[in-house]
Design an enzyme around this catalytic site. Structure first.
Site, PDB file in Angstrom:
ATOM      1  N   ARG A  22       0.656  -1.183  -0.036  1.00 38.26           N
ATOM      2  CA  ARG A  22      -0.051   0.027   0.082  1.00 38.26           C
ATOM      3  C   ARG A  22       0.941   1.309  -0.022  1.00 38.26           C
ATOM      4  NH1 ARG A  22      -3.154  -3.057   3.746  1.00 38.26           N
ATOM      5  NH2 ARG A  22      -2.328  -1.946   5.545  1.00 38.26           N
ATOM      6  N   ASN A  42      -5.372 -18.516  12.582  1.00 36.82           N
ATOM      7  CA  ASN A  42      -4.767 -19.646  13.739  1.00 36.82           C
ATOM      8  C   ASN A  42      -5.742 -19.607  14.790  1.00 36.82           C
ATOM      9  OD1 ASN A  42      -3.660 -17.116  14.174  1.00 36.82           O
ATOM     10  ND2 ASN A  42      -1.657 -18.036  14.602  1.00 36.82           N
ATOM     11  N   CYS A  43      -6.183 -18.378  15.283  1.00 36.52           N
ATOM     12  CA  CYS A  43      -6.807 -18.274  16.428  1.00 36.52           C
ATOM     13  C   CYS A  43      -8.447 -18.944  16.320  1.00 36.52           C
ATOM     14  CB  CYS A  43      -7.211 -16.925  16.864  1.00 36.52           C
ATOM     15  SG  CYS A  43      -5.719 -16.205  17.316  1.00 36.52           S
ATOM     16  N   PRO A 282      20.159  -3.572  11.363  1.00 35.74           N
ATOM     17  CA  PRO A 282      19.497  -2.658  10.834  1.00 35.74           C
ATOM     18  C   PRO A 282      18.460  -3.021   9.518  1.00 35.74           C
ATOM     19  CG  PRO A 282      21.372  -1.340  11.413  1.00 35.74           C
ATOM     20  CD  PRO A 282      21.823  -3.027  11.499  1.00 35.74           C
ATOM     21  N   ILE A 284      17.473  -5.888   8.916  1.00 30.00           N
ATOM     22  CA  ILE A 284      16.720  -7.034   9.331  1.00 30.00           C
ATOM     23  C   ILE A 284      15.638  -6.495  10.465  1.00 30.00           C
ATOM     24  CG2 ILE A 284      16.517  -9.473   9.880  1.00 30.00           C
ATOM     25  CD1 ILE A 284      19.090  -9.629   9.094  1.00 30.00           C
ATOM     26  N   ASP A 289       5.105 -13.359  17.274  1.00 29.36           N
ATOM     27  CA  ASP A 289       5.557 -14.445  18.543  1.00 29.36           C
ATOM     28  C   ASP A 289       7.154 -14.567  18.652  1.00 29.36           C
ATOM     29  OD1 ASP A 289       2.942 -14.244  18.472  1.00 29.36           O
ATOM     30  OD2 ASP A 289       2.561 -16.155  18.058  1.00 29.36           O
TER      31      ASP A 289
END
Length: 553
Positions: A22, A42-43, A282, A284, A289
């Site tokens: 975007r 996944n929840c 910097p 990366i 989680d």
């Protein structure tokens, strides 16, 4: 033109990819996912197993084809990034379908590998009937096992989000279920007395809930005539036979790729990042989680595996990769879980954490109706708030009940992030009509109680002090006599109903402290004020008998 490589999809990676597109139509964006699905709910996995979400396809939020069509992102599933060459800014990818490898360069690399289920080194745990739930493939395997085998009994180990949701899913399928939890409570984001409401609900639904009980050994018994079975040995000496075992004791950040690349790992085990989501390199970035993040209340590093923070972190990382200057502002740990007919939710710090970190706090409990009690359908909201007794700063909140729980904790989350105090909280103006709320909402009432304590208008005593009263204290129950026989009572309390107290104060000694309690604390406060205004030394049990009662369950 920037080239962005994203490792892992689902919440953090997919959000970053969509945001990056975007912001830039020219950036080259490649997303690698070692599994077959790039963006899934996944929840929602336990709810498909239990039958609430009937259409499996509704869990698949995006496919590689739809992501390419909408966002022009090159999505490569069944492709595992196995190494990072930071010096040359390349990654090596292993194509799992044919086991071939190739490299891709990057200008920016985003790591969103998620977390791994924790599987403890228990003897016999690696067997065909033991499962964990992390992704669509795991879900499919569990459903297949239920449908192929004659499953009469399941055992779930762990009383966190996944464990509770899987417990309910099996119950909805008509399968007898045992829930094992090593600690003295389920749902660790809340405190023990608040978890008591969940314990009661779980047992009322026929679940075999075993607290303070760990799994110590597993024996797999193949049986060609009937069903394969497991025999579980437990820490209390009991044994248990079961058809399926679900391990749901928690997750740990997946950091191996980052470690191998020499990226810094934080003190609590996640990939270390700054507020811009950059790692020690910097170029990366890391989100979700797998990372450590800043606790909103303490400003210390923490690991909070929740989808909301991961989505926001993905957006922030994309902003910064494409030249903006955005910062993550900390995680409150706002969470909620459905436990049959109850919702149980929390935000900020709980009492256990505040004690561990040496943070001074006070607490209040309120039990009141979710909307006007005279309008049909009102349910009790049991609410706990933790705050600084000097400044009034909101430290955390918890709520349990059948209605209006998400609303109250969402309000508390916003109030906490806005820096509101309990003094300001009593002035918040919430919607009111009998079907929806009360003129004095649960949150207003909790703030009133908190301010009474801060201003010296109330001297509290809490449920965990009641069993250790001294000879200089007298316990006074101000409920009506009929309530004692139907709802229970504490010890050898003197019973003087609050409406009789003014005329019977002479029955109480003035040389002892009067510890007052009622059902939820409201009448207790009325009695407390009568007593102190007449020269007695007194304290009121905050949250009343209801809080004390459920702390024991």
């Amino acid at each position: 033109m920037s080239k962005i490589i994203i490792v892992g999809g689902v919440a953090g990676g997919a959000s970053a990819a969509a945001r990056a597109r975007r912001l830039s139509e020219t950036a080259e964006i490649i997303m690698f996912e070692r599994g077959p699905f790039i963006s899934f709910a996944n929840c929602g996995l336990p709810y498909h197993i239990g039958g609430d979400i009937k259409d499996r396809n509704k869990l698949l939020l995006q496919t590689p084809e739809s992501f390419l069509a909408r966002f022009n992102v090159d999505v490569r599933t069944m492709s595992e990034v196995v190494s990072i060459d930071r010096k040359n800014k390349t990654v090596t990818i292993n194509t799992l379908i044919d086991n071939t490898q190739y490299t891709e360069s990057y200008d920016f690399l985003l790591l969103s590998p998620g977390a791994n289920p924790i599987i403890p080194p228990i003897v016999g745990i690696n067997n065909p009937l033991t499962y964990s739930l992390r992704n669509i493939t795991d879900m499919d395997r569990i459903i297949q096992a239920i449908e192929i085998n004659k499953v009469n009994h399941t055992t779930v180990v762990g009383g966190g989000f996944i464990g509770l949701e899987m417990m309910e899913a099996f119950h909805q399928r008509g399968i007898k279920t045992t829930l094992l939890e090593r600690s003295d409570q389920v749902m660790m984001p809340v405190d023990r007395e608040m978890a008591g409401f969940a314990h009661a609900e779980i047992r009322d639904k026929g679940i075999d809930l075993r607290l303070n009980t760990a799994l110590t050994d597993v024996q797999f018994t193949p049986d060609t005539k009937t069903n394969d079975r497991l025999t579980l040995s437990l820490s209390n000496g009991d044994s248990l036979q079961t058809d399926i075992l679900i391990m749901a004791i928690g997750v740990s950040p997946e950091t191996q790729l980052a470690k191998d690349a020499g990226l810094e790992i934080g003190l609590v085990g996640g990939i270390k990042t700054n507020a811009q989501m950059q790692t020690s390199d910097p170029a990366i970035f890391a989100v979700g989680d797998a990372i450590e993040e800043t606790d909103f209340v303490t400003q210390q590093q923490t690991v909070v595996p929740l989808a909301g923070p991961a989505n926001r972190q993905g957006r922030i990382a994309a902003n910064n990769m494409l030249g903006r200057h955005d910062s993550y502002q900390g995680t409150q740990g706002t969470s909620i879980c459905k436990v049959f007919d109850l919702a149980i939710a929390a935000t900020g710090k709980n009492e256990k954490q505040l004690k561990r970190d040496g943070i001074n706090f006070e607490k209040v409990y309120v039990h009141t109706a979710s909307h006007a009690s005279y309008y049909p359908g009102a349910e009790t909201v049991s609410f706990k708030m933790l705050f600084d007794p000097i400044t009034g700063k909101i430290l955390g909140a918890q709520a349990v009940g059948k209605d209006g729980i998400d609303k109250r904790i969402d309000i508390m989350s916003v109030a906490q992030r806005a820096g509101m105090t309990v003094d300001q909280l009593q002035h918040i103006e919430l919607t009111y009509a009998p079907p929806f709320g009360s003129a004095k909402d649960v949150i207003n009432q909790a703030a009133f109680v908190a301010n009474n304590i801060i201003n010296g208008d109330a001297t509290p005593i809490h449920f965990d002090e009641i069993d250790n009263l001294t000879e200089n204290q007298i316990l006074l129950d101000v409920r009506n006599p009929g309530e004692l026989s139907t709802q229970g009572y504490i010890g050898n309390a003197i019973n003087i109903p609050v409406d009789e107290l003014r005329h019977r104060m002479h029955e109480l000694p003035k040389d002892k402290e009067i510890v007052v309690y009622c059902q939820v604390g409201l009448r207790g406060n009325v009695a407390y004020r009568q007593l102190v205004n007449n020269g007695f030394k007194a304290r009121n049990l905050i949250g009343g008998y209801r809080t004390y009662q459920f702390s024991k369950i």
